[in-house]
Design a protein around this motif. Structure first.
Motif, PDB file in Angstrom:
ATOM      1  N   THR A  65      31.727 -23.873  31.769  1.00 30.17           N
ATOM      2  CA  THR A  65      31.566 -23.612  33.747  1.00 30.17           C
ATOM      3  C   THR A  65      32.894 -23.381  34.220  1.00 30.17           C
ATOM      4  O   THR A  65      32.432 -22.601  34.995  1.00 30.17           O
ATOM      5  CB  THR A  65      31.238 -24.815  33.460  1.00 30.17           C
ATOM      6  OG1 THR A  65      29.704 -25.825  32.808  1.00 30.17           O
ATOM      7  CG2 THR A  65      30.622 -25.000  35.586  1.00 30.17           C
ATOM      8  N   SER A 102      26.491 -18.209  38.050  1.00 30.16           N
ATOM      9  CA  SER A 102      27.712 -18.081  39.155  1.00 30.16           C
ATOM     10  C   SER A 102      27.652 -16.966  39.994  1.00 30.16           C
ATOM     11  O   SER A 102      27.609 -17.293  41.442  1.00 30.16           O
ATOM     12  CB  SER A 102      28.963 -18.436  38.544  1.00 30.16           C
ATOM     13  OG  SER A 102      28.686 -19.649  37.775  1.00 30.16           O
ATOM     14  N   SER A 136      33.102 -19.660  36.426  1.00 31.02           N
ATOM     15  CA  SER A 136      32.149 -19.758  37.672  1.00 31.02           C
ATOM     16  C   SER A 136      34.199 -19.380  38.873  1.00 31.02           C
ATOM     17  O   SER A 136      33.704 -18.596  39.259  1.00 31.02           O
ATOM     18  CB  SER A 136      32.023 -21.250  38.054  1.00 31.02           C
ATOM     19  OG  SER A 136      33.560 -21.904  37.639  1.00 31.02           O
ATOM     20  N   THR A 150      25.564 -18.918  32.767  1.00 29.33           N
ATOM     21  CA  THR A 150      26.859 -19.501  33.911  1.00 29.33           C
ATOM     22  C   THR A 150      27.173 -18.278  34.620  1.00 29.33           C
ATOM     23  O   THR A 150      27.804 -18.766  35.209  1.00 29.33           O
ATOM     24  CB  THR A 150      27.932 -20.491  33.039  1.00 29.33           C
ATOM     25  OG1 THR A 150      27.244 -21.465  32.124  1.00 29.33           O
ATOM     26  CG2 THR A 150      28.256 -20.977  34.223  1.00 29.33           C
ATOM     27  N   VAL A 199      32.563 -25.049  40.796  1.00 35.15           N
ATOM     28  CA  VAL A 199      31.384 -26.506  40.327  1.00 35.15           C
ATOM     29  C   VAL A 199      32.582 -27.332  40.447  1.00 35.15           C
ATOM     30  O   VAL A 199      33.309 -27.561  39.554  1.00 35.15           O
ATOM     31  CB  VAL A 199      31.489 -25.486  38.867  1.00 35.15           C
ATOM     32  CG1 VAL A 199      30.087 -26.449  38.762  1.00 35.15           C
ATOM     33  CG2 VAL A 199      30.985 -23.952  39.370  1.00 35.15           C
TER      34      VAL A 199
END
Length: 328
Positions: free
Chosen positions: A198, A50, A202, A46, A209
């Motif tokens: 997440t 990102s 990010s 991730t 996000v």
């Protein structure tokens, strides 16, 4: 290739990001953004995703929450089968749990079927909530007590305290076991794992996000729908698939679930061998005092021999060791 199929269908840009074992060089950066040990290796993917996305946009959408509210995880179907399995005589389940399950060798190549079979049979005599907790957890409190070294021994109060998952099951408003699963995951796995990495990974790149499946109105609406409607015997996310059946190609609607995970089981045995040897060296663990070297060595030996897949357990230890280096 599934993402590429969808991109062609909607005529959108499709970009693939090759990921190699050298992504472990990002581990210290990821740990700094978490500011605490975080054991899910998907966080590193991730982080990269990102970083690349932020080169083009400042806001992106993610599907987090879809599995929890629509019944998408394979373990939900396993839990449905486990309810029927409880009709098998207890003596038979006891034999399979103690004599057969320990003999099942697991793959470290990302094929989770043997692990799931071992866990299913091994938890066949436990209560359904305890079974589910075993499936989604790394270690039981007793396992943790055996793993920790002299500087980190848990108190008797900790060992006697009901786990967070057990308390979530007790608080679940539904009367049926399957419907409790969504509640438990919405209280634990989703906010403490998926949304956690997440958000952290990010925002490390100033990428916002948004997660439309987590809209509280959708979550509340789906909470009123029974699991039997959300999931079939062989079909996950039955309602969601029906809702988008006129939007997606048939091969996407029919495909099985595919996790977003790096091949950590293989990497730990090969490419990351030097990292493992350094951070989990017995003399180092003994000197630091947080982990007992003996159970760590047993996990490593069984993982290398492909008897058990300890990739997530070992990765969690590597993350902790990295965090310790950064902050002690």
């Amino acid at each position: 290739q599934y993402a590429q199929t969808v991109a062609r269908h909607f005529r959108t840009d499709h970009t693939e990001i090759p990921v190699k074992p050298d992504l472990v060089d990002l581990l210290p950066q990821a740990v700094r953004h978490f500011d605490q040990p975080f054991g899910n290796p998907t966080a590193l993917l991730t982080y990269l995703l990102s970083r690349e996305t932020r080169k083009h946009v400042t806001v992106a959408l993610a599907g987090d929450g879809g599995d929890e509210i629509f019944g998408g995880y394979p373990r939900y179907q396993g839990a449905a089968l486990a309810q029927r399995y409880r009709m098998v005589p207890a003596s038979v389940r006891q034999f399979l749990a103690t004599a057969v399950a320990p003999l099942i060798r697991e793959s470290t190549r990302g094929d989770h079927r043997l692990r799931r079979a071992r866990e299913f049979l091994g938890s066949g005599t436990a209560t359904l909530p305890a079974m589910y907790e075993d499936w989604i957890g790394y270690h039981s409190p007793a396992d943790i007590a055996g793993l920790l070294g002299p500087r980190a021994q848990p108190s008797a109060a900790y060992l006697a305290e009901p786990s967070f998952i057990a308390r979530a099951f007790a608080d679940a408003p539904s009367s049926t076991f399957l419907d409790k699963l969504s509640y438990v995951d919405l209280k634990s796995f989703l906010p403490g794992n998926l949304l956690q990495y997440t958000d952290r990974m990010s925002m490390a790149h100033a990428l916002e996000v948004r997660v439309p499946f987590c809209d509280h109105r959708l979550v509340e609406f789906m909470a009123g729908i029974s699991f039997s409607q959300k999931m079939g015997v062989r079909t996950s996310k039955r309602l969601l698939r029906a809702a988008v059946s006129d939007l997606l190609p048939p091969e996407i609607l029919r495909r099985p679930k595919l996790g977003f995970n790096p091949p950590m089981g293989i990497w730990l045995k090969r490419d990351l061998g030097a990292l493992v040897a350094d951070k989990l060296a017995p003399e180092r663990l003994r000197r630091e005092g947080f982990f007992d070297p003996a159970p760590v060595e047993r996990m490593l030996a069984e993982h290398r021999a492909e008897r058990r897949d300890y990739s997530l357990h070992l990765w969690a230890l590597l993350v902790f060791q990295t965090w310790l280096e950064l902050y002690q």
